[in-house]
Design an enzyme around this catalytic site. Structure first.
Site, PDB file in Angstrom:
ATOM      1  N   GLU A 199       0.847  -1.189   0.000  1.00  0.00           N
ATOM      2  CA  GLU A 199       0.000   0.000   0.000  1.00  0.00           C
ATOM      3  C   GLU A 199       0.879   1.235   0.000  1.00  0.00           C
ATOM      4  OE1 GLU A 199      -2.637  -0.016   3.359  1.00  0.00           O
ATOM      5  OE2 GLU A 199      -3.955  -1.517   2.477  1.00  0.00           O
ATOM      6  N   ARG A 291     -14.649  -8.930  16.543  1.00  0.00           N
ATOM      7  CA  ARG A 291     -14.869  -9.190  17.968  1.00  0.00           C
ATOM      8  C   ARG A 291     -15.451  -7.938  18.617  1.00  0.00           C
ATOM      9  NH1 ARG A 291      -9.505  -7.556  17.356  1.00  0.00           N
ATOM     10  NH2 ARG A 291      -9.105  -5.644  18.515  1.00  0.00           N
TER      11      ARG A 291
HETATM   12  C1  MV4 Z   1      -1.165   2.003   7.353  1.00  0.00           C
HETATM   13  C2  MV4 Z   1      -0.499   3.177   7.745  1.00  0.00           C
HETATM   14  C3  MV4 Z   1      -0.123   4.058   6.768  1.00  0.00           C
HETATM   15  N1  MV4 Z   1      -0.376   3.788   5.475  1.00  0.00           N
HETATM   16  N2  MV4 Z   1      -1.414   1.786   6.053  1.00  0.00           N
HETATM   17  C4  MV4 Z   1      -1.293  -0.064  11.648  1.00  0.00           C
HETATM   18  C5  MV4 Z   1      -2.307  -1.008  12.197  1.00  0.00           C
HETATM   19  C6  MV4 Z   1      -2.912  -1.663  11.011  1.00  0.00           C
HETATM   20  N3  MV4 Z   1      -4.298  -1.867  11.228  1.00  0.00           N
HETATM   21  C7  MV4 Z   1      -2.641  -0.749   9.881  1.00  0.00           C
HETATM   22  N4  MV4 Z   1      -1.731   0.251  10.351  1.00  0.00           N
HETATM   23  C8  MV4 Z   1      -1.315   1.260   9.551  1.00  0.00           C
HETATM   24  N5  MV4 Z   1      -1.564   1.087   8.229  1.00  0.00           N
HETATM   25  C9  MV4 Z   1      -1.016   2.663   5.155  1.00  0.00           C
HETATM   26  N6  MV4 Z   1      -1.237   2.411   3.866  1.00  0.00           N
HETATM   27  C10 MV4 Z   1      -0.256   3.385   9.084  1.00  0.00           C
HETATM   28  C11 MV4 Z   1      -0.649   2.421  10.004  1.00  0.00           C
HETATM   29  C12 MV4 Z   1      -0.353   2.740  11.357  1.00  0.00           C
HETATM   30  C13 MV4 Z   1      -1.344   2.936  12.295  1.00  0.00           C
HETATM   31  C14 MV4 Z   1      -2.689   2.795  11.979  1.00  0.00           C
HETATM   32  C15 MV4 Z   1      -3.645   2.990  12.919  1.00  0.00           C
HETATM   33  C16 MV4 Z   1      -3.281   3.344  14.208  1.00  0.00           C
HETATM   34  C17 MV4 Z   1      -1.993   3.469  14.537  1.00  0.00           C
HETATM   35  C18 MV4 Z   1      -0.992   3.278  13.596  1.00  0.00           C
HETATM   36  C19 MV4 Z   1       0.330   3.432  13.966  1.00  0.00           C
HETATM   37  C20 MV4 Z   1       1.306   3.235  13.046  1.00  0.00           C
HETATM   38  C21 MV4 Z   1       0.966   2.873  11.741  1.00  0.00           C
END
Ligand code: MV4
Length: 494
Positions: A199, A291
Site C-alpha cells: 500500500e 470481535r
Molecule cells: C497504514 C499506515 C499508513 N499507510 N497503512 C497499523 C495497524 C494496522 N491496522 C494498519 N496500520 C497502519 N496502516 C497505510 N497504507 C499506518 C498504520 C499505522 C497505524 C494505523 C492505525 C493506528 C496506529 C498506527 C500506527 C502506526 C501505523
C-alpha cells in the site's frame, strides 16, 4: 439461551457477566490457576479451573473450554476480546459442539482475518482503499513495478497480520528487495503464511473505526465512530466518541462503507471496521476486527446501547433491536486505558501488588475493572487493569470529567497510565482535536510526568523540619524518626 460460559478473564469477563445477569442468564467463569481469586471468578454463578497460568495452557485451550461448557450445561460461549475471540477454528468447534458462539461464524472470521481477502471483498462494494494491491505479491520485480506506479514511501503488509503486526515501510527502491524478504520471513514465522501486499504509506493518519452490529437476518446498523489515534506501538491508550474531526456526511459515508464490508462476509454480531483518515478527511478501509473491542464502552455511552446485550440478542437468532434511524449520538465519551505500565520508563509493564486501589465515582464516570485492592497483577496476561470511561454533554466537559476522575483514582503499588492520560487530554493538540497517530511520538516526554506536586513539596519541607528538630533534641538518627512518621506520606504519583 440460559447459561453462558465466558472464555476470558479480568474486566471483560465481568463486563459480559453483568449484562448476562441483567438478562436473567446464568454465567460460568473458566479461570487459570493464577486467577483463582479474581473478581470475575467470584462474580460468576459457577467457576471452573482450566489449567496453569500461561494462556497456552488455560485461556487458549479451545478443547478444554468446550468440554467444560458441555459439562456444566452451558448453551453458549462468549469469547470476549483477545485469546480465542478471533479464532475461526474455535468459532467452528463451538458450533460443531452444538453450542452458540456469541460472535461471527468461522467463515466471516477467516475472510476478515486475511487482509487480502478482506480487501478483495470490500473492493466489490466500492469501499475506498489506499492505492496498492489486493493480491499477494509474487516477486520483487512485481513489487518494484507497483511501487514505481504508486510512488514511495510504500508499506509492505502481511496478509495474515493486522493490528500493526508484520508491517514494513519502504522509502526507496534500494530498500525494497531486502524489506520484502524480511516482511515475508517475519510473516511466515509469526503467522505461518508469507503472503504480503503493498500500500501507499500514509504518513500521519488518524485511526478512526466504525462500530457495527449485524443480525442473522441480514440487518445491519452502524453505531458511529471511535477516534483511536492516541496509541503507542499499536496499543491504544485513549479512545473517544464521536471523533472531533468528522462531519455528518463523512460519518454517514464511513458508516455505510463499514456496513458494506460486514455484508461482504455475511457478518453477524458486533464488529469494527478500521479506517485511516488523512488531513483532507479522505478515509481508507484498513481491516475489520471480528470481535467486541476493548473500547466498545465509549460507543455504549454515546448511543445508550448495551453492545453485549445486542450480541446475545442476535446470537439467539433475534433481529437487531434497533434500526439506523433509532440511533443518535448523545454527548461525548472518552476512555483511558489504565495499564500497569510505567510511562516514565518507556511504558514497560510494571507488575506488582495493588497495595491501594480506589476507583473514582460520581456523575458520568464508568470504571470497568478486573482487579481489587490487595491483588497481585500477574505477569502472564495483558497489563490493562481497568478502563476509565467518562460521558458528558460536550467534549470539553468530558475532558474535565476525565481529569477529575483521574484525580480521584487512587492506585498505589504499581505505576499506571493515569498520569499520562491527564497530561495527554490537557495538551493543546488534544484539546483542539488536531492530532494523529503520531501524537505520543511527537509530543510526549517522560519528564512531563515528573513535575513536583506543590503540596508534596510542602509536606516534604515540613517533615524535614520536624525530623530535624527531633534529631537535635533526641540526638537520634534521621532514619529512625522518619520511619515512624514518614512512611505513609509517600504521595501517589499519577
Ligand atoms: C497504514 C499506515 C499508513 N499507510 N497503512 C497499523 C495497524 C494496522 N491496522 C494498519 N496500520 C497502519 N496502516 C497505510 N497504507 C499506518 C498504520 C499505522 C497505524 C494505523 C492505525 C493506528 C496506529 C498506527 C500506527 C502506526 C501505523
Amino acid at each position: 439461551m440460559q447459561k453462558i460460559l465466558v472464555a476470558n478473564r479480568g474486566e471483560i469477563a465481568v463486563r459480559v457477566m453483568r449484562t448476562a445477569k441483567e438478562m436473567g442468564i446464568k454465567t460460568v467463569a473458566v479461570f487459570s490457576e493464577a486467577d483463582r481469586n479474581m473478581p470475575f471468578v467470584r462474580y460468576a454463578d459457577e467457576a471452573v479451573c482450566i489449567g496453569p497460568a500461561p494462556s497456552s495452557q488455560s485461556y487458549l485451550r479451545a478443547d478444554k473450554i468446550i468440554e467444560v461448557a458441555k459439562q456444566v450445561g452451558a448453551d453458549a460461549i462468549h469469547p470476549g476480546y483477545g485469546f480465542l475471540s478471533e479464532n475461526a477454528a474455535f468459532s467452528k468447534a463451538v458450533s460443531d459442539a452444538g453450542l452458540i458462539f456469541i460472535g461471527p461464524t468461522a467463515y466471516s472470521i477467516e475472510m476478515m482475518g486475511s487482509k487480502i481477502a478482506a480487501k478483495q471483498a470490500a473492493k466489490k462494494f466500492n469501499v475506498p482503499m489506499v492505492p496498492g494491491t489486493e493480491d499477494p505479491i509474487q516477486d520483487v520485480a512485481e513489487a518494484q513495478g507497483i511501487a514505481a506506479r504508486i510512488g514511495y514511501p510504500i508499506l509492505i503488509k502481511a496478509s495474515a497480520g493486522g493490528g500493526g503486526k508484520g508491517m514494513r515501510v519502504v522509502n526507496s527502491e534500494a530498500e525494497l528487495e531486502q524489506q520484502m524478504q524480511m516482511a515475508k520471513s517475519e510473516a511466515l514465522s509469526a503467522f505461518g503464511n508469507d503472503d504480503v501486499f503493498i500500500e501507499k504509506y500514509v504518513g500521519a493518519p488518524r485511526h478512526i473505526e466504525i462500530q457495527l452490529m449485524g443480525d442473522q437476518h441480514g440487518n445491519y446498523v452502524y453505531l458511529f465512530e471511535r477516534e483511536c489515534s492516541i496509541q503507542r506501538r499499536h496499543q491504544k491508550l485513549i479512545e473517544e466518541a464521536p471523533s472531533s474531526c468528522l462531519t455528518k456526511d463523512i460519518r454517514k459515508a464511513m458508516g455505510e462503507c463499514a456496513v458494506a464490508v460486514a455484508r461482504s462476509c455475511n457478518y453477524h454480531g458486533a464488529g469494527t471496521v478500521e479506517f485511516l483518515v488523512d488531513e483532507d478527511l479522505n478515509f481508507y478501509f484498513l481491516e475489520m476486527n471480528t470481535r467486541l473491542q476493548v473500547e466498545h464502552c465509549v460507543t455504549e455511552m454515546i448511543t445508550g446501547i448495551d453492545l453485549v446485550k445486542e450480541q446475545i440478542n442476535v446470537a439467539r437468532g433475534n433481529k437487531l433491536s434497533v434500526s439506523q434511524d433509532d440511533l443518535k449520538i448523545n454527548g461525548h465519551s472518552i476512555e483511558l486505558r489504565v495499564c500497569a505500565e510505567d510511562p516514565m520508563n518507556n511504558f514497560l509493564p510494571d507488575t506488582g501488588k495493588l497495595e491501594m486501589y480506589q476507583p473514582p465515582k460520581g456523575p458520568g464516570v464508568r470504571v470497568d475493572d478486573g482487579y481489587e485492592q490487595g491483588q497481585d497483577i500477574p505477569i502472564f496476561y495483558d497489563p490493562m487493569i481497568a478502563k476509565l470511561v467518562v460521558h458528558a454533554g460536550t467534549r470539553d466537559e468530558a475532558i474535565e470529567r476525565l481529569c477529575r476522575a483521574i484525580d480521584e483514582y487512587y492506585i498505589q503499588g504499581i505505576q499506571t497510565t493515569l498520569g499520562f492520560g491527564k497530561w495527554a487530554v490537557r495538551t493543546e493538540p488534544f484539546r483542539s482535536g488536531k492530532f494523529d497517530t503520531k501524537f505520543i511520538d511527537k509530543y510526549f516526554k517522560p519528564e512531563y510526568l515528573q513535575e513536583e506536586d506543590p503540596a508534596a513539596v510542602e509536606i516534604a519541607a515540613l517533615l524535614s523540619g520536624i525530623v530535624w528538630e527531633e534529631k537535635k533534641q533526641q540526638k537520634k538518627t534521621v532514619v529512625e524518626s522518619a520511619n515512624g512518621i514518614g512512611s505513609n506520606w509517600k504521595l501517589k504519583r499519577k
